[in-house]
Write an enzyme that holds these catalytic residues in place. Sequence first.
Site, PDB file in Angstrom:
ATOM      1  N   ILE A  99       0.883  -1.162   0.000  1.00 18.60           N
ATOM      2  CA  ILE A  99       0.000   0.000   0.000  1.00 18.60           C
ATOM      3  C   ILE A  99       0.920   1.211   0.000  1.00 18.60           C
ATOM      4  CG2 ILE A  99      -0.245  -0.215   2.525  1.00 18.60           C
ATOM      5  CD1 ILE A  99      -2.987   1.196   2.231  1.00 18.60           C
ATOM      6  N   TYR A 100       0.933   1.928  -1.119  1.00 17.17           N
ATOM      7  CA  TYR A 100       1.870   3.028  -1.279  1.00 17.17           C
ATOM      8  C   TYR A 100       1.211   4.212  -1.971  1.00 17.17           C
ATOM      9  CZ  TYR A 100       5.716  -0.094  -0.088  1.00 17.17           C
ATOM     10  OH  TYR A 100       6.550  -0.954   0.567  1.00 17.17           O
ATOM     11  N   LYS A 112      -6.473   6.809   3.540  1.00 15.26           N
ATOM     12  CA  LYS A 112      -7.777   6.363   4.038  1.00 15.26           C
ATOM     13  C   LYS A 112      -8.610   5.766   2.911  1.00 15.26           C
ATOM     14  CE  LYS A 112      -8.249   9.675   7.808  1.00 15.26           C
ATOM     15  NZ  LYS A 112      -9.057  10.768   8.350  1.00 15.26           N
ATOM     16  N   TYR A 145      -1.934   3.256  10.582  1.00 17.93           N
ATOM     17  CA  TYR A 145      -2.734   2.026  10.650  1.00 17.93           C
ATOM     18  C   TYR A 145      -3.493   1.933  11.977  1.00 17.93           C
ATOM     19  CZ  TYR A 145      -0.020   0.720   6.549  1.00 17.93           C
ATOM     20  OH  TYR A 145       0.574   0.710   5.310  1.00 17.93           O
ATOM     21  N   LYS A 147      -4.568   4.419  13.697  1.00 20.18           N
ATOM     22  CA  LYS A 147      -5.662   5.382  13.585  1.00 20.18           C
ATOM     23  C   LYS A 147      -6.828   4.816  12.775  1.00 20.18           C
ATOM     24  CE  LYS A 147      -6.342  10.290  12.658  1.00 20.18           C
ATOM     25  NZ  LYS A 147      -5.781  11.518  12.140  1.00 20.18           N
TER      26      LYS A 147
END
Length: 175
Positions: A99-100, A112, A145, A147
């Site tokens: 995930i970038y 998000k 993450y 959060k």
Amino acid sequence: MLNEQLEFIEANGYDVELLRNISIQTFTETFAESNTESDMQKYIADRLSIQQLSNELQNPNSNFYFLKSNHQIVGYLKLNRNDAQTEKQSIHSIEIERIYLTQSCQGKHFGKLLIQKTIDIAKEKHCDYIWLAVWEHNTKAIAFYKKQGFVEFDKHIFKLGNDEQLDIMMKLELN
């Protein structure tokens, strides 16, 4: 984000060069300062080659999604299910292996959106939880993450070039 035209596009085999370009850009932006040049180059050659990414794109249990902003790729996700997961987990789980976002798009709440896309897919596939692994020294990502509701549940080794690094495994229950 208000003036941005955002869309998700699922990548296919024809997108391998686009995938390689965004993969190298975002991986380098994220980790080059904290790792040696030789380890970075070895990882890119081994894990982000056209052949390796083509193989991953052909796996029916892995899916890549580009996030486009104003028609430009600004980030991506790689999701794994079943035997494509990098660690054996429940068949009712989905892994975020990658995930970038580009550096220029960080802080715009696009992360998000990537997490929400994963949640939507996981619920569609009737998964119980989403999990990922994050380098123990990537405190910014760990805080993000947490959060989003992820909690630590294990650790594993990630090999970047010749360097064995400790990753924290985190999960988000979907009940």
